[in-house]
Design a protein around this motif. Structure first.
Motif, mmCIF file in Angstrom:
data_model
loop_
_atom_site.group_PDB
_atom_site.id
_atom_site.type_symbol
_atom_site.label_atom_id
_atom_site.label_comp_id
_atom_site.label_asym_id
_atom_site.label_seq_id
_atom_site.Cartn_x
_atom_site.Cartn_y
_atom_site.Cartn_z
ATOM 1 N N TYR A 26 0.816 -1.219 0.000
ATOM 2 C CA TYR A 26 0.000 0.000 0.000
ATOM 3 C C TYR A 26 0.845 1.263 0.000
ATOM 4 C CZ TYR A 26 -4.225 -2.629 0.239
ATOM 5 O OH TYR A 26 -5.254 -3.472 -0.091
ATOM 6 N N ALA A 27 1.970 1.236 0.670
ATOM 7 C CA ALA A 27 2.866 2.397 0.661
ATOM 8 C C ALA A 27 3.375 2.663 -0.749
ATOM 9 C CB ALA A 27 4.032 2.174 1.625
ATOM 10 N N GLU A 28 3.740 1.601 -1.466
ATOM 11 C CA GLU A 28 4.218 1.780 -2.845
ATOM 12 C C GLU A 28 3.082 2.231 -3.768
ATOM 13 O OE1 GLU A 28 6.975 -0.436 -6.211
ATOM 14 O OE2 GLU A 28 6.557 -1.487 -4.330
ATOM 15 N N GLN A 30 0.583 4.024 -2.906
ATOM 16 C CA GLN A 30 0.342 5.429 -2.581
ATOM 17 C C GLN A 30 1.321 6.340 -3.317
ATOM 18 O OE1 GLN A 30 -2.253 6.593 -0.791
ATOM 19 N NE2 GLN A 30 -1.581 8.630 -1.342
ATOM 20 N N GLU A 31 2.564 5.890 -3.419
ATOM 21 C CA GLU A 31 3.573 6.665 -4.148
ATOM 22 C C GLU A 31 3.263 6.724 -5.646
ATOM 23 O OE1 GLU A 31 7.601 5.393 -3.518
ATOM 24 O OE2 GLU A 31 7.299 5.248 -1.356
ATOM 25 N N LEU A 32 2.900 5.585 -6.215
ATOM 26 C CA LEU A 32 2.706 5.488 -7.663
ATOM 27 C C LEU A 32 1.325 5.950 -8.127
ATOM 28 C CD1 LEU A 32 4.377 2.017 -8.245
ATOM 29 C CD2 LEU A 32 5.370 4.281 -8.664
ATOM 30 N N GLN A 33 0.328 5.759 -7.306
ATOM 31 C CA GLN A 33 -1.063 6.096 -7.622
ATOM 32 C C GLN A 33 -1.466 5.672 -9.035
ATOM 33 O OE1 GLN A 33 -2.149 10.067 -6.481
ATOM 34 N NE2 GLN A 33 -1.228 9.843 -4.470
ATOM 35 N N LEU A 66 5.205 -4.244 -8.937
ATOM 36 C CA LEU A 66 5.665 -3.567 -7.723
ATOM 37 C C LEU A 66 6.716 -4.391 -6.996
ATOM 38 C CD1 LEU A 66 2.267 -2.386 -6.187
ATOM 39 C CD2 LEU A 66 3.789 -1.115 -7.705
ATOM 40 N N SER A 68 7.450 -4.172 -3.858
ATOM 41 C CA SER A 68 6.869 -4.587 -2.575
ATOM 42 C C SER A 68 5.971 -5.811 -2.750
ATOM 43 C CB SER A 68 6.083 -3.433 -1.954
ATOM 44 O OG SER A 68 5.065 -3.003 -2.846
#
Length: 98
Positions: A26-28, A30-33, A66, A68
């Protein structure tokens, strides 16, 4: 529109580790959207069952690319008591307040 649901159970001692891998995805995201992509993960009340729901406006799902997600998948078999079961899903109904 592509909808995929995945369900699996992890070993009790690996549940928090699995949740951390999921949070990293989810963090990745959020960065990439990535456009046209929605993703949710639920940890059920038994603490060991996880359900992932991915909805993509196209057949292209960004998860496999991704880093992650690759890390999440690397040890998934060893973390699981019940292997992941993935299925395409059709929407029957949905409710969102106006």
């Amino acid at each position: 529109m592509r909808r995929t649901v995945v369900r699996y159970k992890v070993k009790p001692e690996r549940a928090e580790e699995n949740a951390e891998f999921v949070r990293a995805v989810y963090a990745e995201l959020q960065e990439l959207q990535p456009p046209g992509f929605r993703y949710s993960t639920f940890q059920l009340e038994d603490g060991v069952s996880f359900v992932h729901v991915a909805i993509s406006e196209s057949d292209q799902v960004p998860l496999p690319a991704l880093e992650s997600f690759k890390r999440f998948q690397e040890g998934l078999k060893e973390r699981c008591d019940e292997a992941p079961l993935a299925a395409r899903a059709e929407l029957v109904g949905s409710y969102e307040p106006g």
